[in-house]
Design an enzyme around this catalytic site. Structure first.
Site, PDB file in Angstrom:
ATOM      1  N   ASP A   1       0.884  -1.174   0.036  1.00 30.69           N
ATOM      2  CA  ASP A   1       0.066   0.156   0.022  1.00 30.69           C
ATOM      3  C   ASP A   1       1.012   1.330   0.095  1.00 30.69           C
ATOM      4  O   ASP A   1       1.915   1.221  -0.666  1.00 30.69           O
ATOM      5  CB  ASP A   1      -0.917  -0.103   1.331  1.00 30.69           C
ATOM      6  CG  ASP A   1      -2.029   0.671   1.060  1.00 30.69           C
ATOM      7  OD1 ASP A   1      -2.155   1.814   0.575  1.00 30.69           O
ATOM      8  OD2 ASP A   1      -3.394   0.193   1.149  1.00 30.69           O
TER       9      ASP A   1
ATOM     10  N   HIS B   1       2.195   2.071  -3.245  1.00 30.63           N
ATOM     11  CA  HIS B   1       1.301   2.933  -3.475  1.00 30.63           C
ATOM     12  C   HIS B   1       1.884   4.432  -3.909  1.00 30.63           C
ATOM     13  O   HIS B   1       0.986   5.405  -4.028  1.00 30.63           O
ATOM     14  CB  HIS B   1      -0.070   2.877  -2.984  1.00 30.63           C
ATOM     15  CG  HIS B   1      -0.934   1.713  -3.311  1.00 30.63           C
ATOM     16  ND1 HIS B   1      -2.060   1.200  -2.907  1.00 30.63           N
ATOM     17  CD2 HIS B   1      -0.251   0.597  -4.243  1.00 30.63           C
ATOM     18  CE1 HIS B   1      -2.501   0.184  -3.250  1.00 30.63           C
ATOM     19  NE2 HIS B   1      -1.415  -0.516  -3.948  1.00 30.63           N
TER      20      HIS B   1
END
Ligand SMILES: *[C@@H]1O[C@H](CO)[C@@H](O)[C@H](O)[C@H]1NC(C)=O
Length: 395
Positions: free
Chosen positions: A219, A242
């Site tokens: 993430d 991310h």
């Protein structure tokens, strides 16, 4: 010859005296092994760690909790303050969680420092063994909430240096309601598909510095939540992951803003985004302002420069606009390649357009076999540009 011997002897004795008098009394080592911990990877050492912590926390003479080499199995560790003196927590070994994810997965945190003022955590590896938990999540089963690996809650004056965190169930390192926290030389590793395994998550905190760290995860490498102020992020290698995100903001109506955040001298490799500001498409009193993103290298990054104010994953905010006000955001000297065509994307709120966006010296090209060039996308965004901006900006 005998003179030489006497001299050597004197020096050795003096050194010994020096060690005995200075080293030992000044830094009392609370070695977890003396409290019953075993570095065999199998014995549950939780209570030994807790005993060592409370002894150190009560001590008045520069206490030093020491975890020697070896693999120590520990369950949830609530390391509570306030303590009498600044504590040093030195890890030479590895802390592992039990393989069964239920052992730590029902608490919000695996290792938590709570209300500690004055803390240095050095070195070591923590391995939450998150694989079983991620399979549970990815299998759509009902799973426990999952634990963050290490959390600093209501802590001040903290240094976290040289820690390696592997395979967290959720966020690897969390900082909440804290101030003056320095994170340096940490290494975070989890697979790119592991859900919600943010590298470092900061929320409701001031004066957090994150430097010289390598984050590879599933993430955000770093996520900056509501109530974060005066943050400095420098020399980060991010990817997979991310990217570095301000957000998600505006999930609730009553929310603190994000102010004065710098991300500089960092490299993003094959990340989903580069630097992103993300807010829910819902009413909110939140805001993000004075954000500076400078000297960044993007290598095959999805959306290198992104403001997304239409975040709404389960589509429970139809036809709503984000109430979050995004303003004074500077992007300076951002170079490299984008794996999507929209290398610069400002998708701002209709009711609260982004203002004061500044683009300076940007060069982002599309990494595309068909040689379609990169573009800028703007909706409800106002700003200006300086220097050369490629792709051509909307301002
Ligand atoms: C912004 O944050 C930095 C730390 O990152 C701090 O040194 C600086 O004083 C802050 N600026 C303002 C105006 O508060």
């Amino acid at each position: 010859m005998s003179n030489f011997k006497t001299m050597t002897c004197t020096i050795v004795s003096l050194l010994l005296l020096f060690c005995l008098n200075i080293t030992i009394p000044c830094c009392l080592a609370y070695n977890v092994v003396s409290f019953g911990a075993r570095g065999d990877g199998r014995t549950d050492s939780t209570s030994a760690f807790l005993r060592a912590w409370s002894a150190a926390c009560r001590s008045t003479s520069q206490p030093n909790v020491y975890i020697p080499r070896g693999t120590f199995l520990v369950r949830t560790l609530n390391l509570n303050g306030p303590c009498k003196r600044r504590i040093e927590f030195r890890i030479d070994g590895t802390l592992v969680a039990p393989v069964n994810y239920n052992a730590i997965g029902h608490s919000e945190f695996w290792i938590m420092f709570y209300k500690v003022s004055g803390l240095n955590v050095y070195g070591g590896t923590i391995n939450a063994k998150g694989h079983g938990y991620w399979s549970c999540r990815n299998g759509g089963k009902s799973c426990p909430q999952g634990a963050r690996s290490i959390q600093f809650m209501w802590c001040n004056n903290v240094l976290l240096k040289g820690l390696t965190s592997l395979n967290s169930q959720r966020v690897h390192i969390g900082i909440g309601y804290s101030s003056n926290v320095r994170v340096e030389n940490v290494k975070i590793t989890a697979p790119s598909g592991s859900p919600n395994t943010d590298g470092i998550h900061v929320q409701n905190s001031r004066g957090v510095t994150i430097k010289d760290s390598i984050i590879k995860t599933g993430d955000d490498c770093i996520s900056i939540g509501p109530g974060s102020m005066n943050m400095w992020i420098e020399q980060i290698g991010c990817g997979p992951g991310h990217g570095i995100s301000v957000g998600s903001l505006g999930s609730s109506n009553n929310e603190q803003g994000v102010v004065n955040i710098t991300v500089t001298n960092s490299v993003f490799t094959k990340t989903q985004n580069g630097v992103r500001v993300k807010s829910w498409a819902r009413p909110s009193g939140g805001y993000a302002r004075n954000l500076m993103f400078s000297n960044l290298i993007m290598r095959n990054v999805g959306y290198p420069i992104l403001i997304d104010q239409n975040y709404c994953p389960d589509n429970n905010c139809p036809r709503q606009n984000s109430g979050v006000k995004v303003s004074q955001v500077t992007y300076k000297n951002v170079k490299g390649t984008s794996s999507t065509q929209e290398a610069i994307k400002f998708d701002c709120s209709k009711s609260n357009p982004c203002t004061g966006i500044r683009l300076q010296d940007i060069k982002l090209t599309h990494n595309d076999r068909l040689r379609r060039s990169a573009v800028s996308y703007c909706r409800n965004a106002r700003g200006r540009r300086g220097g050369t901006v490629i792709p051509r900006s909307c301002f």
